[in-house]
Motif scaffolding. Structure first.
Motif, PDB file in Angstrom:
ATOM      1  N   GLU A  33       0.848  -1.200   0.000  1.00  9.61           N
ATOM      2  CA  GLU A  33       0.000   0.000   0.000  1.00  9.61           C
ATOM      3  C   GLU A  33       0.875   1.237   0.000  1.00  9.61           C
ATOM      4  O   GLU A  33       1.864   1.299   0.729  1.00  9.61           O
ATOM      5  N   ILE A  34       0.502   2.207  -0.828  1.00  6.70           N
ATOM      6  CA  ILE A  34       1.278   3.448  -0.912  1.00  6.70           C
ATOM      7  C   ILE A  34       0.356   4.604  -0.524  1.00  6.70           C
ATOM      8  O   ILE A  34      -0.631   4.872  -1.212  1.00  6.70           O
ATOM      9  N   ASN A  35       0.698   5.259   0.589  1.00  6.51           N
ATOM     10  CA  ASN A  35      -0.118   6.378   1.061  1.00  6.51           C
ATOM     11  C   ASN A  35       0.503   7.713   0.652  1.00  6.51           C
ATOM     12  O   ASN A  35       1.703   7.807   0.422  1.00  6.51           O
ATOM     13  N   ASN A  36      -0.324   8.733   0.621  1.00 10.10           N
ATOM     14  CA  ASN A  36       0.086  10.101   0.270  1.00 10.10           C
ATOM     15  C   ASN A  36       0.889  10.188  -1.032  1.00 10.10           C
ATOM     16  O   ASN A  36       1.994  10.736  -1.043  1.00 10.10           O
ATOM     17  N   PRO A  37       0.362   9.667  -2.114  1.00 12.72           N
ATOM     18  CA  PRO A  37       1.089   9.789  -3.388  1.00 12.72           C
ATOM     19  C   PRO A  37       1.175  11.253  -3.848  1.00 12.72           C
ATOM     20  O   PRO A  37       2.151  11.635  -4.504  1.00 12.72           O
ATOM     21  N   ASN A  38       0.163  12.038  -3.513  1.00 20.59           N
ATOM     22  CA  ASN A  38       0.170  13.484  -3.783  1.00 20.59           C
ATOM     23  C   ASN A  38       0.601  13.867  -5.190  1.00 20.59           C
ATOM     24  O   ASN A  38       1.315  14.846  -5.395  1.00 20.59           O
ATOM     25  N   GLY A  39       0.184  13.075  -6.151  1.00 20.80           N
ATOM     26  CA  GLY A  39       0.422  13.433  -7.553  1.00 20.80           C
ATOM     27  C   GLY A  39       1.832  13.164  -8.047  1.00 20.80           C
ATOM     28  O   GLY A  39       2.219  13.650  -9.105  1.00 20.80           O
ATOM     29  N   ALA A  40       2.618  12.379  -7.299  1.00 23.72           N
ATOM     30  CA  ALA A  40       4.001  12.100  -7.732  1.00 23.72           C
ATOM     31  C   ALA A  40       3.992  11.298  -9.032  1.00 23.72           C
ATOM     32  O   ALA A  40       3.094  10.492  -9.272  1.00 23.72           O
ATOM     33  N   HIS A  41       5.005  11.525  -9.862  1.00 23.74           N
ATOM     34  CA  HIS A  41       5.126  10.814 -11.137  1.00 23.74           C
ATOM     35  C   HIS A  41       5.771   9.441 -10.920  1.00 23.74           C
ATOM     36  O   HIS A  41       6.483   9.235  -9.945  1.00 23.74           O
ATOM     37  N   HIS A  42       5.556   8.552 -11.881  1.00 20.35           N
ATOM     38  CA  HIS A  42       6.272   7.266 -11.980  1.00 20.35           C
ATOM     39  C   HIS A  42       6.046   6.324 -10.796  1.00 20.35           C
ATOM     40  O   HIS A  42       6.922   5.532 -10.466  1.00 20.35           O
ATOM     41  N   ILE A  43       4.906   6.409 -10.134  1.00 17.36           N
ATOM     42  CA  ILE A  43       4.678   5.490  -9.010  1.00 17.36           C
ATOM     43  C   ILE A  43       4.419   4.085  -9.560  1.00 17.36           C
ATOM     44  O   ILE A  43       3.616   3.910 -10.484  1.00 17.36           O
ATOM     45  N   HIS A  56      -3.162   4.986  -2.499  1.00 13.73           N
ATOM     46  CA  HIS A  56      -4.279   5.689  -1.852  1.00 13.73           C
ATOM     47  C   HIS A  56      -4.194   7.180  -2.137  1.00 13.73           C
ATOM     48  O   HIS A  56      -3.550   7.918  -1.394  1.00 13.73           O
ATOM     49  N   GLY A  57      -4.800   7.638  -3.213  1.00 15.08           N
ATOM     50  CA  GLY A  57      -4.786   9.064  -3.540  1.00 15.08           C
ATOM     51  C   GLY A  57      -4.545   9.258  -5.025  1.00 15.08           C
ATOM     52  O   GLY A  57      -4.659   8.324  -5.816  1.00 15.08           O
ATOM     53  N   HIS A  58      -4.197  10.503  -5.383  1.00 11.64           N
ATOM     54  CA  HIS A  58      -3.988  10.837  -6.800  1.00 11.64           C
ATOM     55  C   HIS A  58      -2.526  10.612  -7.190  1.00 11.64           C
ATOM     56  O   HIS A  58      -1.619  11.020  -6.469  1.00 11.64           O
ATOM     57  N   ALA A  59      -2.319   9.991  -8.346  1.00  8.94           N
ATOM     58  CA  ALA A  59      -0.958   9.747  -8.841  1.00  8.94           C
ATOM     59  C   ALA A  59      -0.677  10.667 -10.033  1.00  8.94           C
ATOM     60  O   ALA A  59      -1.594  11.154 -10.696  1.00  8.94           O
ATOM     61  N   GLY A  60       0.592  10.889 -10.316  1.00 11.28           N
ATOM     62  CA  GLY A  60       0.990  11.773 -11.420  1.00 11.28           C
ATOM     63  C   GLY A  60       1.163  11.019 -12.725  1.00 11.28           C
ATOM     64  O   GLY A  60       0.400  10.097 -13.025  1.00 11.28           O
ATOM     65  N   TYR A  61       2.200  11.389 -13.485  1.00  8.83           N
ATOM     66  CA  TYR A  61       2.393  10.839 -14.828  1.00  8.83           C
ATOM     67  C   TYR A  61       2.916   9.398 -14.767  1.00  8.83           C
ATOM     68  O   TYR A  61       3.679   9.037 -13.879  1.00  8.83           O
ATOM     69  N   TYR A  62       2.552   8.614 -15.757  1.00  9.74           N
ATOM     70  CA  TYR A  62       3.101   7.261 -15.992  1.00  9.74           C
ATOM     71  C   TYR A  62       2.906   6.301 -14.814  1.00  9.74           C
ATOM     72  O   TYR A  62       3.723   5.409 -14.604  1.00  9.74           O
ATOM     73  N   ALA A  63       1.835   6.489 -14.063  1.00  8.09           N
ATOM     74  CA  ALA A  63       1.565   5.559 -12.959  1.00  8.09           C
ATOM     75  C   ALA A  63       1.434   4.152 -13.532  1.00  8.09           C
ATOM     76  O   ALA A  63       0.769   3.951 -14.552  1.00  8.09           O
ATOM     77  N   ALA A  64       2.071   3.188 -12.885  1.00 10.57           N
ATOM     78  CA  ALA A  64       2.014   1.781 -13.285  1.00 10.57           C
ATOM     79  C   ALA A  64       2.396   1.584 -14.756  1.00 10.57           C
ATOM     80  O   ALA A  64       1.930   0.656 -15.414  1.00 10.57           O
ATOM     81  N   GLY A  65       3.255   2.416 -15.266  1.00  8.75           N
ATOM     82  CA  GLY A  65       3.728   2.271 -16.648  1.00  8.75           C
ATOM     83  C   GLY A  65       4.522   0.981 -16.808  1.00  8.75           C
ATOM     84  O   GLY A  65       5.114   0.496 -15.845  1.00  8.75           O
ATOM     85  N   MET A  66       4.497   0.422 -17.981  1.00 10.32           N
ATOM     86  CA  MET A  66       5.267  -0.788 -18.327  1.00 10.32           C
ATOM     87  C   MET A  66       4.947  -1.963 -17.413  1.00 10.32           C
ATOM     88  O   MET A  66       5.793  -2.822 -17.184  1.00 10.32           O
ATOM     89  N   ASN A  67       3.739  -1.996 -16.890  1.00  8.00           N
ATOM     90  CA  ASN A  67       3.394  -3.051 -15.931  1.00  8.00           C
ATOM     91  C   ASN A  67       3.436  -4.442 -16.566  1.00  8.00           C
ATOM     92  O   ASN A  67       3.031  -4.628 -17.713  1.00  8.00           O
TER      93      ASN A  67
END
Lengths: 230, 299
Positions: A33-43, A56-67
Motif C-alpha cells: 500500500e502506498i499512502n500520500n502519493p500526492n500526484g508524484a510521477h512514476h509510481i 491511496h490518492g492521486h498519482a501523477g504521470y506514468y503511474a504503473a507504466g510498463m506493468n
C-alpha cells in the motif's frame, strides 16, 4: 496475504520503486500500500511480479507504466500515460485519467472508472482498456490490436488510421477518424465485450447497448487511384 | 515546459493567508519551470482616482528613493504610496497613466513598467520559484486571487521581462504553459493596430491580442473565442482580472491543467502535485478541464 505500507511523505519514491523491483520471489503474493502519493510521477512503474499494489490518492504521470503481471489499483486520479506500454497484469484507476492512458499497451487490462483524456489507447498493441466514463479526442489513434470498451462518449477522430483493434462504444461518437467505421458485432466480438464488462465490474451493462467500430482497411495498401492525395 | 498555478480564495477569512497557501503550489512546479517565476496578486483596491504602477529594474543598486523624490519634483505630485521589495516597487499615484509612462520613459528608461491597475501587483524575476518567492516575500501576500507561473524557457531569453505573468491594459494578466507557432505573424498584425511590444516572447503576443480584443468591445469569452481562431500552437492559459480567474486549454490539450473546487477556494495548477497540500483537499472536487472550453471563477 502479507501487507506492506509505504508513506510517500517520509519515504522517497525511488526507495519504494526499488523495493517493487525486487526479485519476484520476494514480492509474489504480497500486497503493497502506498499512502500520500500526492500526484508524484512514476509510481509503481515497471513491476514484474505477482504483487498487488494500492495507491491511496492521486498519482501523477506514468503511474504503473510498463506493468507486467502485477495488479495495481489507484484509488484517485492519474496524470498522463497511466499503464503506458503495459505488457500484462491489471491496472485499475478509480478516478479519472489524463491523456494517453494505456498508450502502446501490449497486453493486460486497464480499467478506468471515470473519464479518460485525449489519445486514450493511442497505438494500442494488444491490451484491453475499459473506460467507465468518456474518452477525449483522437483515442485509439493507429490502434493495432486489443480492445477498447467505452461506456460513455468518444471525442473527435476516434480510431483514426486504426488497424485491427476493436472499439466498443456505448455513447455518442463525436466523429470517426480516417478509415474507422461501424462494424457488425459478431459472436466472437460479443464474447470479448461480455468478458471485459465482467472483468471490469460492469456486468450489469447490456452488451447490446454498444456499437462496434473497427478498420475499413482502405489504408492498408497503396491506392494508385488516390495517389494524388498522398 | 512551464508550470502554472492559480488560487481564488472564496472564504474571506483565508484571504490574509493567500501567499502562504500559494507558496507550496508555486514551489511544487519547480521541475516544470526552474529558470524564472512570477505572480500577479489581486488585493484591496486603491482609491477610485488612483493607480498602482508595478516597476522593476535589473540594476541591483538602483536608487528607488531618488526615483520617488524625482517623481515629486518633476511632476509636482505626491506619491500616495511607494512600496519597494528588492528590485521591484509599487508606486501608487492619482496621476494619469500616460503621464507616468512618459515620465518613466524620459527619466528612468532602465525602469520597466510591469503592470498598471487598481488591485493588481506583479512580481517576476529569474531564479528558482523558491528563490523568487523569498526575494519578494510571496508568503506574506494578501488578496482574493492570484495567478503564478514557473518558467522553463524554450523560445526566448531568460530575463525578468520574459518571465510571466504578462499584462496589458489594467488589472488584467495572463500566464501561459505552451508555445505559439504563429506569434510573429500575430505580432505583425497587432503592430498594424498600433500596439507595441516590450519583448519578443510568444506569450506577450497572446496577451496583447486578447487585451486588444477586449478593448475593441469583446467580453472575455468572445475574446477567447477569437483566440481559438487566431492562436496556433499549444497552450494552457490562465488569466486574472479584477474579479475573476479564467482558464482555457488548446483543442489538443497538449498542456496540462488540474482544478480543485472547494467551498473555501478554487485552485488551479499544471499538476495535482501543486494542490496536494491545500487544506481539506480530500473534499475538493478535483477534475481535468476539457480542451477548448472556457472555465471562469468569480471572486
Amino acid at each position: 496475504m502479507e501487507s506492506l505500507k509505504y508513506d510517500l511523505t517520509n519515504t522517497p519514491l525511488r526507495e519504494v520503486n526499488q523495493f517493487l523491483h525486487s526479485d519476484a520471489s520476494l514480492l509474489n503474493g504480497k500486497h503493497i500500500e502506498i499512502n500520500n502519493p500526492n500526484g508524484a510521477h512514476h509510481i509503481a512503474v515497471g513491476l514484474k511480479s505477482e504483487a498487488t499494489v494500492t495507491i491511496h490518492g492521486h498519482a501523477g504521470y506514468y503511474a504503473a507504466g510498463m506493468n507486467q503481471i502485477a495488479d495495481v489499483t489507484i484509488e484517485g486520479s492519474v496524470g498522463s500515460g497511466v499503464a503506458e506500454n503495459m505488457m500484462s497484469g491489471r491496472v485499475h484507476v478509480k478516478g479519472f485519467a489524463s491523456n494517453a492512458a494505456g498508450a502502446t499497451a501490449n497486453g493486460g487490462l486497464l480499467v478506468i472508472d471515470g473519464d479518460a483524456g485525449l489519445r486514450c489507447g493511442i497505438s494500442l498493441k494488444g491490451a484491453d482498456i475499459v473506460v467507465g466514463g468518456s474518452v477525449g479526442s483522437f483515442s485509439a489513434f493507429m490502434a493495432q490490436a486489443g480492445n477498447m470498451v467505452i461506456l460513455g462518449d468518444a471525442g473527435e477522430g476516434l480510431g483514426d488510421s486504426i488497424y485491427e483493434a476493436r472499439l466498443f462504444v456505448r455513447g455518442k461518437v463525436k466523429s470517426l477518424g480516417a478509415d474507422c467505421e461501424v462494424k457488425t458485432m459478431g459472436a466472437e466480438d460479443r464474447k470479448i465485450l461480455v468478458d471485459l464488462l465482467e472483468r471490469s465490474g460492469h456486468s450489469d451493462v447490456s452488451p447490446e447497448s454498444f456499437t462496434l467500430y473497427g478498420s475499413a482497411r482502405t489504408l492498408y495498401h497503396f491506392n494508385v487511384a488516390k495517389s494524388g492525395a498522398y | 515546459m512551464c508550470g502554472i498555478v492559480g488560487l481564488l480564495v472564496k472564504n474571506p477569512k483565508m484571504r490574509a493567508n493567500i501567499g502562504e497557501l500559494m507558496l507550496p503550489m508555486l514551489i511544487g512546479m519547480t521541475e516544470r519551470g526552474p529558470d524564472s517565476a512570477g505572480l500577479a496578486v489581486f488585493g484591496a483596491a486603491v482609491g477610485a482616482d488612483e493607480r498602482k504602477f508595478s516597476l522593476y529594474t535589473s540594476e541591483p543598486d538602483f536608487n528607488w528613493q531618488k526615483l520617488s523624490h524625482d517623481f515629486l519634483t518633476h511632476l509636482g505630485s505626491k506619491v500616495i504610496n511607494f512600496a519597494q521589495k528588492a528590485n521591484h516597487a509599487v508606486l501608487t499615484t492619482h496621476l494619469e497613466t500616460e503621464t507616468v509612462k512618459t515620465w518613466l520613459k524620459e527619466h528612468y528608461p532602465q525602469v520597466h513598467l510591469l503592470a498598471i491597475g487598481q488591485l493588481m501587483d506583479i512580481y517576476k524575476d529569474v531564479g528558482t520559484p523558491a528563490e523568487v518567492a523569498a526575494r519578494y516575500d510571496f508568503s506574506q501576500l494578501r488578496g482574493s486571487h492570484l495567478v503564478g507561473h514557473t518558467r522553463m524557457a524554450t523560445e526566448s531569453a531568460i530575463t525578468p521581462a520574459h518571465a510571466h505573468p504578462f499584462t496589458a491594459g489594467q488589472d488584467w494578466c495572463l500566464v501561459h504553459n505552451g508555445s505559439l507557432s504563429n506569434a510573429p505573424s500575430l505580432r505583425r498584425k497587432l503592430q498594424h493596430e498600433g500596439i507595441s511590444f516590450e519583448t519578443d516572447n510568444d506569450t506577450e503576443a497572446a496577451c496583447r491580442f486578447l487585451e486588444w480584443r477586449m478593448r475593441e468591445g469583446d467580453d472575455l469569452q468572445t475574446a477567447l473565442e477569437h483566440g481559438f481562431e487566431e492562436l496556433d500552437g499549444f497552450y494552457t492559459l490562465l488569466m486574472g482580472t479584477k474579479d475573476q480567474l479564467a482558464l482555457v486549454r488548446d483543442p489538443f490539450a497538449c498542456k496540462p491543467a488540474v482544478v480543485a473546487e472547494h467551498d473555501d477556494y478554487v485552485a488551479i495548477a499544471s499538476e495535482f502535485r501543486s494542490l496536494a497540500h491545500l487544506p481539506d483537499i480530500k473534499n475538493a472536487k478535483v477534475f481535468e478541464p476539457s480542451p477548448k472550453e472556457m472555465y471562469v471563477w468569480k471572486v
